[in-house]
Scaffold this motif. Structure first.
Motif, mmCIF file in Angstrom:
data_model
loop_
_atom_site.group_PDB
_atom_site.id
_atom_site.type_symbol
_atom_site.label_atom_id
_atom_site.label_comp_id
_atom_site.label_asym_id
_atom_site.label_seq_id
_atom_site.Cartn_x
_atom_site.Cartn_y
_atom_site.Cartn_z
ATOM 1 N N ALA A 263 84.169 61.929 41.488
ATOM 2 C CA ALA A 263 85.563 61.480 41.528
ATOM 3 C C ALA A 263 85.902 60.813 42.849
ATOM 4 C CB ALA A 263 86.501 62.656 41.278
ATOM 5 N N PHE A 264 85.134 61.126 43.887
ATOM 6 C CA PHE A 264 85.442 60.554 45.198
ATOM 7 C C PHE A 264 85.133 59.062 45.270
ATOM 8 C CE2 PHE A 264 86.270 64.783 46.460
ATOM 9 C CZ PHE A 264 86.999 64.717 47.644
ATOM 10 N N GLU A 265 84.490 58.514 44.247
ATOM 11 C CA GLU A 265 84.365 57.063 44.166
ATOM 12 C C GLU A 265 85.734 56.422 43.993
ATOM 13 O OE1 GLU A 265 81.689 56.116 40.981
ATOM 14 O OE2 GLU A 265 79.897 56.525 42.178
ATOM 15 N N LYS A 266 86.706 57.215 43.510
ATOM 16 C CA LYS A 266 88.048 56.689 43.247
ATOM 17 C C LYS A 266 89.090 57.298 44.190
ATOM 18 C CE LYS A 266 86.869 56.165 38.362
ATOM 19 N NZ LYS A 266 87.162 56.610 36.972
ATOM 20 N N VAL A 267 88.624 57.942 45.250
ATOM 21 C CA VAL A 267 89.510 58.565 46.233
ATOM 22 C C VAL A 267 89.372 57.825 47.559
ATOM 23 C CG1 VAL A 267 89.987 60.672 47.571
ATOM 24 C CG2 VAL A 267 89.370 60.844 45.140
ATOM 25 N N VAL A 268 90.490 57.582 48.216
ATOM 26 C CA VAL A 268 90.477 57.102 49.594
ATOM 27 C C VAL A 268 90.825 58.288 50.471
ATOM 28 C CG1 VAL A 268 91.535 55.565 51.285
ATOM 29 C CG2 VAL A 268 91.158 54.769 48.947
ATOM 30 N N ILE A 269 90.059 58.511 51.530
ATOM 31 C CA ILE A 269 90.346 59.587 52.470
ATOM 32 C C ILE A 269 90.988 58.983 53.715
ATOM 33 C CG2 ILE A 269 89.351 61.371 53.969
ATOM 34 C CD1 ILE A 269 87.087 61.668 51.915
ATOM 35 N N ALA A 270 92.042 59.610 54.195
ATOM 36 C CA ALA A 270 92.659 59.190 55.455
ATOM 37 C C ALA A 270 92.557 60.347 56.441
ATOM 38 C CB ALA A 270 94.105 58.786 55.238
ATOM 39 N N TYR A 271 91.728 60.166 57.471
ATOM 40 C CA TYR A 271 91.629 61.185 58.518
ATOM 41 C C TYR A 271 92.744 60.943 59.527
ATOM 42 C CZ TYR A 271 90.335 63.358 62.902
ATOM 43 O OH TYR A 271 90.378 64.063 64.087
ATOM 44 N N GLU A 272 93.635 61.921 59.653
ATOM 45 C CA GLU A 272 94.763 61.787 60.571
ATOM 46 C C GLU A 272 94.814 62.988 61.509
ATOM 47 O OE1 GLU A 272 98.429 61.772 58.352
ATOM 48 O OE2 GLU A 272 97.978 63.690 57.432
ATOM 49 N N PRO A 273 94.308 62.820 62.722
ATOM 50 C CA PRO A 273 94.468 63.903 63.695
ATOM 51 C C PRO A 273 95.954 64.112 63.958
ATOM 52 C CG PRO A 273 93.668 61.883 64.760
ATOM 53 C CD PRO A 273 93.648 61.642 63.295
ATOM 54 N N VAL A 274 96.456 65.285 63.613
ATOM 55 C CA VAL A 274 97.894 65.523 63.650
ATOM 56 C C VAL A 274 98.454 65.311 65.050
ATOM 57 C CG1 VAL A 274 99.718 67.208 63.174
ATOM 58 C CG2 VAL A 274 97.678 67.142 61.733
ATOM 59 N N TRP A 275 97.650 65.603 66.061
ATOM 60 C CA TRP A 275 98.105 65.463 67.446
ATOM 61 C C TRP A 275 98.307 64.001 67.857
ATOM 62 C CZ3 TRP A 275 94.354 62.740 70.074
ATOM 63 C CH2 TRP A 275 93.048 62.773 69.527
ATOM 64 N N ALA A 276 97.847 63.068 67.020
ATOM 65 C CA ALA A 276 97.979 61.648 67.348
ATOM 66 C C ALA A 276 98.991 60.935 66.465
ATOM 67 C CB ALA A 276 96.617 60.956 67.224
ATOM 68 N N ILE A 277 99.758 61.679 65.670
ATOM 69 C CA ILE A 277 100.718 61.056 64.755
ATOM 70 C C ILE A 277 102.097 61.034 65.402
ATOM 71 C CG2 ILE A 277 101.860 61.226 62.521
ATOM 72 C CD1 ILE A 277 99.351 62.550 61.465
ATOM 73 N N GLY A 278 102.604 59.837 65.630
ATOM 74 C CA GLY A 278 103.934 59.682 66.193
ATOM 75 C C GLY A 278 104.052 60.088 67.639
ATOM 76 N N THR A 279 102.926 60.334 68.288
ATOM 77 C CA THR A 279 102.949 60.774 69.680
ATOM 78 C C THR A 279 102.599 59.652 70.648
ATOM 79 O OG1 THR A 279 100.610 61.412 69.656
ATOM 80 C CG2 THR A 279 102.201 63.076 68.982
ATOM 81 N N GLY A 280 102.097 58.553 70.103
ATOM 82 C CA GLY A 280 101.620 57.475 70.963
ATOM 83 C C GLY A 280 100.189 57.691 71.405
ATOM 84 N N LYS A 281 99.664 58.883 71.139
ATOM 85 C CA LYS A 281 98.262 59.156 71.472
ATOM 86 C C LYS A 281 97.377 58.692 70.318
ATOM 87 C CE LYS A 281 99.334 63.346 74.123
ATOM 88 N NZ LYS A 281 99.103 64.806 74.236
#
Length: 249
Positions: free
Chosen positions: A156-174
């Protein structure tokens, strides 16, 4: 060869006028070097469906409920998203996990439902600053992926996009350095490859964590980074267009 994908998460921002200006600039500015998707607030999906008709820009909703219908006030189901031509569904964003209590099990149920509807889930995973400092980044990412993998299977992962988002870098400017991001992306791909190397080679893994035009080219140049999930910068037309055009797919 995996074609790069850059996605805009507008979160709870926008209005009819500013949305129209953004969409016009997006359509005029993209050079076509990457696939592009936009996740607006759900109430603006009809506006995107109309504005993007005939363009190559895809769109989707930021969240869905896994049930088909029922007494779930405030929720949106997959049939509603399909009615307006949505192709992608954002699932498990860190803000949904942290602010709205979505567990790995709930996220997995949503991925199951999205796949069953024939749409593309963009599965968000990632660690907090405390988890990174504790050295458990890989453990957290594995737990989040395994929760889905056990429900849908590796194919099923042939039809999945994964987004790796380090939470510490979201909206922090880091922003994670390209090397830090690549390390985690490589780990994620190895997790999938342990189940099926061919599927792992096809799965697009995006980076999401304060992506900017100034950092996009270095990030997208890493071998296992296949584009970006962009938050704040996607509300600035010139910045987002530059990020998309940095993705030479």
């Amino acid at each position: 060869m995996r074609r790069l994908l850059v996605a805009a998460n507008w979160k709870m921002n926008g209005d009819m006028s500013s949305n129209a200006a953004l969409l016009a600039a997006f359509k005029a500015g993209f050079n076509g070097s990457a696939d592009t998707a936009i996740f607006p607030p759900a109430v603006y999906i009809p506006q995107l469906a109309d504005s993007l008709k005939g363009s190559a820009i895809a769109y989707g909703v930021q969240n869905i409920h896994f049930e088909e219908k029922g007494a779930f006030t405030g929720e949106t189901n997959l049939a509603m998203a399909q009615d307006f031509g949505c192709q992608y569904i954002l699932v498990g964003h860190s803000e949904r996990r942290e602010l709205f209590g979505e567990t790995n099990a709930i996220v997995a149920k949503k991925v199951v439902a999205v796949l069953a509807a024939g749409l593309i889930p963009m599965l968000c995973i990632g660690e907090t600053l405390e988890q990174r400092e504790a050295g458990v980044t890989e453990q957290i990412c594995k737990e989040q992926i395994d929760a889905v993998l056990t429900q849908v299977g590796i194919k099923a992962f042939e039809k999945v996009v994964i987004a790796y988002e380090p939470v510490w870098a979201i909206g922090t400017g880091k922003t994670a350095s390209p090397e830090q991001a690549q390390d985690v992306h490589s780990f994620i791909r190895q997790l999938l490859a342990a189940e099926d190397a061919a599927v792992a080679a096809k799965t697009r893994i995006l980076y999401g964590g304060s992506v900017k035009a100034s950092s996009a080219q270095a990030l997208f140049g890493q071998p296992d980074i296949d584009g970006g999930l962009v938050g704040g910068a996607s509300l600035m037309a010139e910045e987002f267009v530059a990020i998309c055009n940095a993705a030479q797919g």
